[in-house]
Design a protein around this motif. Structure first.
Motif, PDB file in Angstrom:
ATOM      1  N   SER A   1      43.951  41.246  49.459  1.00  0.00           N
ATOM      2  CA  SER A   1      44.051  40.146  50.541  1.00  0.00           C
ATOM      3  C   SER A   1      43.473  40.258  51.848  1.00  0.00           C
ATOM      4  CB  SER A   1      45.426  39.616  50.813  1.00  0.00           C
ATOM      5  OG  SER A   1      46.062  40.308  51.517  1.00  0.00           O
ATOM      6  N   ARG A   2      43.065  41.522  52.195  1.00  0.00           N
ATOM      7  CA  ARG A   2      42.500  41.739  53.537  1.00  0.00           C
ATOM      8  C   ARG A   2      40.906  42.059  53.283  1.00  0.00           C
ATOM      9  NH1 ARG A   2      45.773  41.146  58.076  1.00  0.00           N
ATOM     10  NH2 ARG A   2      47.485  39.895  56.999  1.00  0.00           N
ATOM     11  N   GLY A   3      40.280  41.919  52.182  1.00  0.00           N
ATOM     12  CA  GLY A   3      39.088  42.473  51.622  1.00  0.00           C
ATOM     13  C   GLY A   3      38.976  43.808  52.000  1.00  0.00           C
ATOM     14  N   LYS A   4      39.790  44.683  51.840  1.00  0.00           N
ATOM     15  CA  LYS A   4      39.302  46.006  51.552  1.00  0.00           C
ATOM     16  C   LYS A   4      39.179  46.641  50.433  1.00  0.00           C
ATOM     17  CE  LYS A   4      41.018  46.407  56.103  1.00  0.00           C
ATOM     18  NZ  LYS A   4      39.783  46.378  57.337  1.00  0.00           N
ATOM     19  N   VAL A   5      39.298  45.933  49.412  1.00  0.00           N
ATOM     20  CA  VAL A   5      38.976  46.527  48.143  1.00  0.00           C
ATOM     21  C   VAL A   5      37.787  45.668  47.291  1.00  0.00           C
ATOM     22  CG1 VAL A   5      39.718  47.269  45.719  1.00  0.00           C
ATOM     23  CG2 VAL A   5      41.218  47.283  47.784  1.00  0.00           C
ATOM     24  N   GLN A   6      36.859  46.409  46.897  1.00  0.00           N
ATOM     25  CA  GLN A   6      35.502  45.520  46.206  1.00  0.00           C
ATOM     26  C   GLN A   6      35.946  45.515  44.647  1.00  0.00           C
ATOM     27  OE1 GLN A   6      34.927  47.515  49.344  1.00  0.00           O
ATOM     28  NE2 GLN A   6      35.166  45.484  50.006  1.00  0.00           N
ATOM     29  N   LYS A   7      36.379  46.535  44.246  1.00  0.00           N
ATOM     30  CA  LYS A   7      36.419  46.654  42.763  1.00  0.00           C
ATOM     31  C   LYS A   7      37.589  47.632  42.397  1.00  0.00           C
ATOM     32  CE  LYS A   7      32.108  45.391  42.393  1.00  0.00           C
ATOM     33  NZ  LYS A   7      31.172  46.255  42.742  1.00  0.00           N
ATOM     34  N   VAL A   8      38.324  47.225  41.261  1.00  0.00           N
ATOM     35  CA  VAL A   8      39.411  48.026  40.702  1.00  0.00           C
ATOM     36  C   VAL A   8      38.959  48.725  39.407  1.00  0.00           C
ATOM     37  CG1 VAL A   8      41.694  47.772  39.928  1.00  0.00           C
ATOM     38  CG2 VAL A   8      41.299  46.313  41.550  1.00  0.00           C
ATOM     39  N   VAL A   9      39.159  49.754  39.395  1.00  0.00           N
ATOM     40  CA  VAL A   9      38.893  50.740  38.117  1.00  0.00           C
ATOM     41  C   VAL A   9      39.916  51.452  37.769  1.00  0.00           C
ATOM     42  CG1 VAL A   9      37.102  52.148  36.766  1.00  0.00           C
ATOM     43  CG2 VAL A   9      36.400  50.643  38.773  1.00  0.00           C
ATOM     44  N   VAL A  10      40.347  51.511  36.460  1.00  0.00           N
ATOM     45  CA  VAL A  10      41.403  52.080  35.786  1.00  0.00           C
ATOM     46  C   VAL A  10      41.124  52.467  34.370  1.00  0.00           C
ATOM     47  CG1 VAL A  10      43.253  50.664  37.027  1.00  0.00           C
ATOM     48  CG2 VAL A  10      42.749  50.046  34.732  1.00  0.00           C
ATOM     49  N   GLY A  11      41.873  53.483  33.961  1.00  0.00           N
ATOM     50  CA  GLY A  11      41.743  53.816  32.335  1.00  0.00           C
ATOM     51  C   GLY A  11      42.422  52.922  31.546  1.00  0.00           C
ATOM     52  N   SER A  12      42.566  53.286  30.495  1.00  0.00           N
ATOM     53  CA  SER A  12      43.329  52.517  29.549  1.00  0.00           C
ATOM     54  C   SER A  12      43.963  53.471  28.314  1.00  0.00           C
ATOM     55  CB  SER A  12      42.879  51.108  28.750  1.00  0.00           C
ATOM     56  OG  SER A  12      41.712  51.470  28.413  1.00  0.00           O
ATOM     57  N   ASP A  13      45.187  53.235  28.107  1.00  0.00           N
ATOM     58  CA  ASP A  13      45.555  54.034  26.837  1.00  0.00           C
ATOM     59  C   ASP A  13      45.554  53.486  25.381  1.00  0.00           C
ATOM     60  OD1 ASP A  13      47.127  54.842  29.410  1.00  0.00           O
ATOM     61  OD2 ASP A  13      47.507  56.392  28.122  1.00  0.00           O
ATOM     62  N   ARG A  14      45.563  52.226  25.597  1.00  0.00           N
ATOM     63  CA  ARG A  14      45.182  51.269  24.171  1.00  0.00           C
ATOM     64  C   ARG A  14      44.319  49.997  24.803  1.00  0.00           C
ATOM     65  NH1 ARG A  14      48.250  50.902  18.596  1.00  0.00           N
ATOM     66  NH2 ARG A  14      49.342  52.887  19.350  1.00  0.00           N
ATOM     67  N   VAL A  15      43.398  49.531  23.927  1.00  0.00           N
ATOM     68  CA  VAL A  15      42.777  48.258  24.089  1.00  0.00           C
ATOM     69  C   VAL A  15      43.088  47.484  22.754  1.00  0.00           C
ATOM     70  CG1 VAL A  15      40.655  46.765  24.796  1.00  0.00           C
ATOM     71  CG2 VAL A  15      41.152  49.132  25.879  1.00  0.00           C
ATOM     72  N   ALA A  16      43.669  46.296  22.850  1.00  0.00           N
ATOM     73  CA  ALA A  16      43.786  45.510  21.436  1.00  0.00           C
ATOM     74  C   ALA A  16      42.397  44.820  21.241  1.00  0.00           C
ATOM     75  CB  ALA A  16      44.911  44.476  21.901  1.00  0.00           C
ATOM     76  N   GLY A  17      42.214  44.565  19.931  1.00  0.00           N
ATOM     77  CA  GLY A  17      41.203  43.683  19.681  1.00  0.00           C
ATOM     78  C   GLY A  17      40.615  42.404  20.411  1.00  0.00           C
ATOM     79  N   ASN A  18      41.623  41.835  21.284  1.00  0.00           N
ATOM     80  CA  ASN A  18      41.252  40.685  22.012  1.00  0.00           C
ATOM     81  C   ASN A  18      40.854  41.378  23.664  1.00  0.00           C
ATOM     82  OD1 ASN A  18      43.745  41.213  23.239  1.00  0.00           O
ATOM     83  ND2 ASN A  18      44.483  39.066  22.880  1.00  0.00           N
ATOM     84  N   GLY A  19      40.999  42.586  23.763  1.00  0.00           N
ATOM     85  CA  GLY A  19      40.677  42.952  25.221  1.00  0.00           C
ATOM     86  C   GLY A  19      41.953  43.233  26.086  1.00  0.00           C
TER      87      GLY A  19
END
Ligand code: RUB
Length: 357
Positions: free
Chosen positions: A231-249
């Motif tokens: 909310s204070r503009g301190k983050v430009q991107k979030v990048v995380v991993g994933s343990d499983r992604v469903a067919g719809n994302g």
């Protein structure tokens, strides 16, 4: 034919942080529960020890437990001197250790697809497949990292959750940290906010450890601080991993990911997952069908075996949560960055890739 020992030697000559390796006829692995305070290495010749290490999170992270699918079957073949029945039983055991991350199941199946014959012949087939999978997985981290680094701009602050790094993968940077490490190596000036990740503290203990090792500027925050920073503009991107992604994302990742994604959406911060085409489970249409592992509530009522709540307090520990696809700006893979509509982009991806760990 390339032998396991030869492959491991070539890995050891690179700047890698290997979570698991084979040397002197034993499998060795770093105890991720003791890091960063102790660098304890376990050694075994028994696939049962490896299965237990996955179950109790001594080895963790979807990429690393994925490669354990290969290491475990190799170990079982050696241990049984090429007894097919034992190898198949080991496959069942490994697949039961953790239910959410799909790479482990898929890799065991890929390994077992070559499990025919017996004795030396069986061991050799399995060794070849193990070498193939491990080489492929390391190459994957560099490809994924390069694709993801294109999303990162000079000056970006990137928020990540849990640990999706070298020790959760094959030693370069796993998934999220391959993106971050590549952007850093490209000379981009970046800063990483790593969330501590209660209750296991993978972010504080392991992500911060790797960021320090790779020389990437970073700041540790508790999980409940991400909304304030965004909310204070301190983050430009979030990048995380994933343990499983469903067919719809929709994606399953360490519990807490969903709340970061909501805060990111509310504040116009792009939220990415860095993952493998292998982590996309086309048998699962939407996130609600993904089995979420529940761990022992005592892991919430205590911290490193010290109680933090009154005796008898009820607690709950869903180990993962589901982030719906509408919160995701892009799914970064080794083949490029997939964007909405995910049902069709992920289907197209499926058609173009060979399986990956
Ligand atoms: C690890 C976790 C990580 C993911 C994604 O869970 O949720 O964020 O594995 O990272 P655990 P990656 O610590 O319970 O294994 O995609 O790199 O595995």
């Amino acid at each position: 034919m390339k032998r396991i020992e030869e492959l491991v030697r070539s890995f050891q000559e690179q700047e890698l942080l290997l979570p698991i390796w084979f040397e002197d006829e034993k499998l060795h692995f770093i105890d991720q529960k003791k890091l960063p305070f102790e660098s304890y290495i376990h050694s075994t010749t028994d696939v049962n020890d490896l299965a237990l290490a996955i179950k109790n999170m001594t080895i963790r992270g979807s990429g690393a437990i994925g490669t354990c699918g290969a290491w475990g079957i190799y170990l079982a073949a050696l241990q049984s001197k090429g007894d097919l029945a034992y190898v198949l039983k080991a496959g069942r055991l490994l697949k039961q250790t953790r239910p959410t991350a799909v790479n482990l199941m898929k890799t065991v199946d890929e390994m077992l697809s070559v499990a025919t014959g017996s004795g030396e012949e069986l061991i050799e087939r399995i060794e070849q497949k193990t070498v193939e999978i491990l080489e492929r997985q390391l190459a994957f981290e560099h490809e994924l990292g390069r694709n993801g680094a294109e999303m990162i701009e000079d000056g970006d602050a990137i928020l990540t959750h849990c640990h999706s790094g070298a020790l959760a993968g094959s030693g370069y940077g796993g998934r999220a940290l391959s993106v971050i490490r590549k952007a850093h190596e490209q000379g981009k000036s970046i800063h990483v906010y790593t969330c501590e990740t209660r209750p296991y503290l993978q972010g504080a203990r392991i992500t911060a450890y790797e960021l320090k090792k790779f020389g990437i500027p970073h700041t540790l925050i508790t999980d409940n601080m991400s909304g304030y920073l965004m909310s204070r503009g301190k983050v430009q991107k979030v990048v995380v991993g994933s343990d499983r992604v469903a067919g719809n994302g929709d994606l399953a990742n360490k519990v807490g990911t969903y709340m970061h994604a909501l805060a990111a959406k509310a504040n116009g911060v792009p939220f990415y997952t860095a993952t493998s085409s292998h982590t996309i489970d086309h048998d699962v249409e939407a996130g609600r069908e993904i089995e979420v592992e529940f761990r022992d509530p005592s892991e919430v009522t205590s911290f490193q075996n010290r109680p933090i709540a009154p005796e008898g307090t009820n607690a709950l520990y869903p180990s993962f949560d589901i982030t719906p696809n509408e919160l995701i700006a892009g799914i970064i893979t080794e083949k490029g960055v997939m964007t909405a509509p995910y049902t069709s982009t992920l289907q197209n991806l499926r058609a173009t890739v060979a399986s990956r760990v």
